[in-house]
Design an enzyme around this catalytic site. Structure first.
Site, PDB file in Angstrom:
ATOM      1  N   GLY A  36       0.763  -1.278  -0.091  1.00  0.00           N
ATOM      2  CA  GLY A  36      -0.023   0.066  -0.024  1.00  0.00           C
ATOM      3  C   GLY A  36       0.861   1.382   0.078  1.00  0.00           C
TER       4      GLY A  36
ATOM      5  CG  HIS B  87      -1.207  -6.399   4.691  1.00  0.00           C
ATOM      6  ND1 HIS B  87      -1.140  -5.922   6.072  1.00  0.00           N
ATOM      7  CD2 HIS B  87      -0.605  -5.347   3.950  1.00  0.00           C
ATOM      8  CE1 HIS B  87      -0.867  -4.924   6.157  1.00  0.00           C
ATOM      9  NE2 HIS B  87      -0.369  -4.402   5.129  1.00  0.00           N
TER      10      HIS B  87
ATOM     11  CB  CYS C  72       2.964   2.828  10.956  1.00  0.00           C
ATOM     12  SG  CYS C  72       2.346   1.835   9.741  1.00  0.00           S
TER      13      CYS C  72
END
Ligand code: PLP
Length: 387
Positions: A73, A203, A326
Site C-alpha cells: 500500500g 494484506h 506504524c
C-alpha cells in the site's frame, strides 16, 4: 480466555484466507515461469496476471489496463503521489492532502518539499471528517494533485470521496485516494467515486503481505518510480510476483462477493462493542458515530496510556492497537487525534479494536467484560499521563 488469540487488530493486518493460499500455491511450485518468457511456462504466468488484472478491474469498475500491481500500500501511495508530482512539474507545484492521512502519504508529501513542491494539509472536524468545500477553496492554478484517504486507519471515519472527486474533476485537478482501509470493507467503484488514482493493500483484506494495487485512470500520466523493465505497462519495473498477484486478486474478489454477508454481522458486533465500552467512565468513541468503517471501534480513555491497556489485553490473549500499527511503540500522541482536537489527557489513552470476519459474539463479550477492570486498574496504578 487466553487459549486462542482474540484478534481485534484487522486494521493492522489480516490472516491469509486459506482459499487465497490455495490459489497462490501453484505459482510458488509448478507454475514458476517468468511472465516475460515466451515459452509455455512463461505464458501461463502472464495469463495468471491477466486474469488477476481482470478480476481487480471488475471489482473497481475499471479497465484492466488501468490496474497496476505493486509491492504494498505504501508503494502504491508513493507511486501515485511522486509519479503525478514529477510528471506535472511544468504545470505546477502545489498539492493538497489532509492532516489525518497515513504516513505513506504524509511523509511522501514532506519528501517532495525538497524538490520544490508545497502541500496544503486540510483540517478535519471533531469526527475526522473532511469538508469537501475546503478542498475546493484550497485548489489554486498551481495545484497538480489532491490526495485524500477513503477511510481513516485509526478512527475509521469514511470521507466524502465522491463529492471531493466531483470538485476536483470540475477544476481539472487529478484526485488520488488512499483506499487501503476501505479495501474489502466498502464498495470501491472508481467511476461512482470520481477518482483518478486509488491505492489498495492486499494484506488488509485477507490477501498476502507485500502486495498493493494502484488504479490509474486512462489518460493520467505518472512517472514510474522504479526504473528497469517495462512490466505493468511501464509503471513498475521488476519481475512480477505472480503468486502475490493471484493472491491479491483472489482476496479482493472474495471480499467483494462476501461483503453483503459479512458486513451486517461485523457491524452488529462493532455496535455491541461500542455500546458496552462506552459504559466505562471517562471514555469516548473516536471517529464518526455512524459514517465509519463497519469493523472499526476506536476509543479514548481520559488520563491513561493506551499502551498500558494493550499490555493488559495481551496478557488475556487479546490483540488490539492504540492507533496505526506504524506508530504504536512511539509515545507521541496520534496526529489523527490531535487534528480532531483531542487534548493530550485524552489522546494518549487511545484504543483501536478492529473486527474481522472470524470474530464472534463470544470474542466481543470477553473483551467488554475485561476492559472496565483493566481501565480501572491502569488508572489506579497511577500510570496516568497529562494530568
Ligand atoms: N494507507 C493506509 C490508510 C494504511 O492503513 C496503511 C497500512 O496500515 C498503508 C497506507 C500502508 O500499507 P502497507 O502496509 O501495505 O504498506
Amino acid at each position: 480466555m487466553a487459549e486462542r488469540t482474540i484478534y481485534l487488530d484487522h486494521a493492522a493486518t489480516t490472516a491469509l484466507d486459506p482459499r487465497v493460499l490455495e490459489a497462490m500455491i501453484p505459482y510458488f511450485t509448478t507454475e514458476y515461469g517468468n511472465a516475460s518468457s515466451i515459452y509455455t511456462l512463461g505464458r501461463h504466468a502472464m495469463q495468471a496476471i491477466d486474469r488477476s488484472r481482470e478480476q481487480v478491474a471488475e471489482v473497481l469498475h475499471s479497465r484492466p489496463t488501468e490496474i497496476a500491481f505493486v509491492g504494498c500500500g505504501s508503494e502504491s501511495d508513493n507511486l501515485a503521489i511522486k509519479g503525478m508530482a514529477f510528471a506535472s512539474q511544468k504545470k505546477g507545484n502545489h498539492m493538497i492532502t489532509s492532516s489525518i492521512e497515513h504516513h505513506a502519504v504524509l511523509h511522501t508529501c514532506e519528501y517532495l518539499d525538497r524538490f520544490g513542491f508545497k502541500t496544503t494539509y486540510l483540517p478535519v472536524d471533531e469526527y475526522a471528517s473532511i469538508n469537501p468545500d475546503d478542498v475546493g477553496r484550497a485548489i489554486t492554478d498551481q495545484t497538480i494533485l489532491v490526495s485524500v484517504m477513503y477511510a481513516n486507519n485509526e478512527v475509521g471515519t469514511i470521507e466524502p470521496i465522491a463529492e471531493i472527486g466531483r470538485i476536483c474533476r470540475a477544476k481539472k485537478v487529478p484526485f488520488h485516494v488512499d483506499a487501503v482501509q476501505a479495501g474489502g470493507a466498502i464498495p470501491l467503484d472508481v467511476v461512482a467515486l470520481n477518482v483518478d488514482m486509488l491505492s489498495l493493500s492486499a494484506h488488509k483484506f485477507y490477501g498476502p503481505k507485500g502486495m498493493g494495487i494502484l488504479y490509474v485512470r486512462q489518460g493520467m500520466r505518472i512517472l514510474p518510480q522504479l526504473q528497469g523493465g517495462s512490466q505493468e505497462r511501464g509503471r513498475r519495473a521488476g519481475t512480477e510476483n505472480i503468486a502475490g498477484i493471484v493472491g491479491t486478486a483472489t482476496a479482493l474478489r472474495l471480499a467483494q462477493e462476501e461483503m453483503e454477508l459479512v458486513t451486517p454481522r461485523i457491524t452488529a458486533l462493532r455496535d455491541r462493542l461500542i455500546e458496552r465500552v462506552l459504559t466505562i467512565p471517562r471514555s469516548r468513541l473516536t471517529g464518526h458515530p455512524t459514517n465509519r468503517l463497519p469493523n472499526n471501534a476506536s476509543f479514548c480513555f481520559e488520563g491513561i496510556e493506551g499502551e498500558s491497556i494493550l499490555l493488559s489485553l495481551d496478557m488475556l490473549g487479546v490483540a488490539a492497537s492504540t492507533g496505526s500499527a506504524c506508530t504504536s511503540g512511539s509515545i507521541d500522541p496520534s496526529h489523527v487525534l490531535i487534528a480532531m482536537g483531542f487534548s493530550s489527557e485524552w489522546s494518549h489513552g487511545s484504543l483501536r479494536l478492529t473486527l474481522g470476519k472470524e470474530n464472534t459474539e463470544a470474542d466481543i463479550d470477553a473483551v467488554v467484560s475485561a476492559l472496565p477492570g483493566i481501565v480501572e486498574k491502569v488508572r489506579g496504578l497511577g500510570l496516568a499521563v497529562g494530568v
